[in-house]
Design a protein around this motif. Structure first.
Motif, short mmCIF file in Angstrom:
data_model
loop_
_atom_site.label_atom_id
_atom_site.label_comp_id
_atom_site.label_asym_id
_atom_site.label_seq_id
_atom_site.Cartn_x
_atom_site.Cartn_y
_atom_site.Cartn_z
N ASP A 94 4.96 15.17 4.73
CA ASP A 94 5.35 13.96 4.00
C ASP A 94 6.52 13.30 4.74
OD1 ASP A 94 3.54 13.61 2.00
OD2 ASP A 94 4.69 14.66 0.46
N GLU A 95 6.89 12.12 4.27
CA GLU A 95 7.94 11.35 4.96
C GLU A 95 9.31 12.04 4.93
OE1 GLU A 95 6.63 10.59 2.02
OE2 GLU A 95 8.45 10.70 0.78
N THR B 132 -0.54 11.07 2.41
CA THR B 132 0.47 10.45 1.56
C THR B 132 1.49 9.64 2.38
OG1 THR B 132 0.29 12.48 0.26
CG2 THR B 132 2.06 10.97 -0.34
N ARG B 133 1.92 10.20 3.49
CA ARG B 133 2.96 9.57 4.32
C ARG B 133 2.58 8.16 4.79
NH1 ARG B 133 2.60 10.12 9.64
NH2 ARG B 133 1.26 11.90 9.22
N THR C 174 3.36 6.06 1.75
CA THR C 174 4.78 5.93 1.41
C THR C 174 5.51 5.13 2.49
OG1 THR C 174 5.23 8.13 2.32
CG2 THR C 174 4.97 7.97 -0.06
N GLY D 2 6.52 2.66 0.02
CA GLY D 2 7.62 3.40 -0.60
C GLY D 2 7.10 4.52 -1.47
N VAL D 3 8.03 5.24 -2.14
CA VAL D 3 7.62 6.43 -2.90
C VAL D 3 6.72 6.10 -4.09
CG1 VAL D 3 9.45 8.06 -2.30
CG2 VAL D 3 9.84 6.39 -4.13
N LYS D 4 6.70 4.84 -4.52
CA LYS D 4 5.82 4.51 -5.64
C LYS D 4 4.34 4.73 -5.29
CE LYS D 4 6.14 -0.45 -4.93
NZ LYS D 4 7.03 -1.20 -4.23
N ALA D 5 4.04 4.80 -4.00
CA ALA D 5 2.66 5.12 -3.59
C ALA D 5 2.24 6.47 -4.16
CB ALA D 5 2.55 5.12 -2.07
N LYS D 6 3.21 7.36 -4.37
CA LYS D 6 2.87 8.69 -4.91
C LYS D 6 2.37 8.60 -6.35
CE LYS D 6 5.70 11.42 -1.82
NZ LYS D 6 6.66 12.50 -1.63
#
Ligand code: MN
Ligand code: MN
Length: 303
Positions: free
Chosen positions: A73-74, A241-242, A245, A249-253
């Motif tokens: 992940d990022e 996921t990365r 994101t 940004g993290v809202k992609a999660k």
């Protein structure tokens, strides 16, 4: 199986194979003590684009007892020290895929483990020709790995590669499963022996970061809609996921979680040896052309 291959398609396959091999070589050169796993993955992915390819799946780096499907992940902070490190790179040109992998031993203690899967791959390639059964290929892989005193990973296998299809028929076993399917002209497949110091059986371990879109369903949430649109641009191939994101940004999660709950995604959890054995992997993609010639697409010197 591509029946009676188009000349243009073969050129695309060859180009994908060449780029996959170059990116793998480049990524391998970056795997060193104190380098960050995330950095190696991102640079290797950039290299694929630089060379004119697209990613058939996210670049994956699996260490020690993890055999496959580890993708950072990022915010991943993993740094290389003394791991056994497998790097797996897949590239496509208009859907024609080259898939290859290599293992680097940073410990200096597991050179034999690295050799076992590499030699199994070489021996498998030497065995391949029209009319040979897949069981025979598996038997050669198993024999080579066992000669070194290791276990082949039985529940992972090589696989056919279709247009925009990362895993299709045939399945190339890593042990003698007595599959009588014969190798035919027009087949394109990846051979990927894994050698383990442990059980030689892998199981899901940890949180998946690699997914593919399985069932498209309507989504209401604005961010989920945006993320879905991005995912559709991956042409049904796996993503991580990365990538999302980095873009949203993290809202992609949250969007991913929503799609998972709706049963839209297939997830690929990291796969670890059942007894925490160390694992090495080697992989090439081959084409059996219309003349029955075996072309190692990810090592065109080996033709
Ligand atoms: Mn691969
Ligand atoms: Mn593969």
């Amino acid at each position: 199986i591509f029946s009676s291959m188009d000349k243009e398609d073969i050129e695309k396959l060859k180009k994908a194979g060449r780029i996959a091999a170059q990116a793998l070589e480049y990524g391998k050169s970056l795997i060193k003590k104190d380098a960050s796993l995330l950095d190696v993955v991102e640079k290797t992915e950039e290299k694929v684009f630089e060379l004119g390819g697209k990613l058939a799946f996210p670049v994956q780096i699996s260490c020690n007892h993890i055999a496959a499907h580890y993708c950072p992940d990022e915010d991943d902070k993993t740094v290389f020290s003394d791991q056994v490190v497998s790097l797996d790179v897949g590239v496509h040109i208009d859907g024609f895929i080259g898939d290859n992998a290599v293992t680097v031993d940073l410990s200096g203690k597991h050179e034999d483990l690295v050799k076992a899967s590499r030699e199994a791959l070489e021996n498998a390639i030497k065995t391949i020709k029209v009319g040979v059964t897949l069981g025979e290929v598996g038997k050669v892989i198993q024999g080579t790995i066992q000669k070194y005193g290791f276990a082949p990973v039985r529940n992972l296998s090589g696989h056919g590669l279709g247009k925009y299809e990362q895993h299709t028929k045939p399945s190339i076993p890593n042990f003698d499963n007595r599959d009588n399917t014969k190798i035919e002209k027009g087949m394109v497949f990846a051979i990927e022996p894994f050698a383990s110091t442990g059980a030689g059986i892998v199981q899901d371990s940890g949180t998946p970061t690699v997914f593919s879109l399985e069932n498209k369903k309507p989504v209401r949430n604005a961010i989920t809609r945006q993320v879905l649109k991005e995912i559709e641009s991956y042409d049904n191939l796996p993503f991580t996921t990365r990538w999302l994101t980095n873009k949203f940004g993290v809202k992609a999660k949250f969007a991913l979680r929503e799609m998972e709950q709706l049963g839209m995604l297939h997830s690929y959890a990291p796969l670890a040896d059942k007894d925490k054995g160390l694992i090495s992997q080697a992989e090439h993609t081959v084409l059996i052309d219309d003349d029955g010639k075996v072309i190692v697409l990810t090592n065109q010197k080996m033709e």
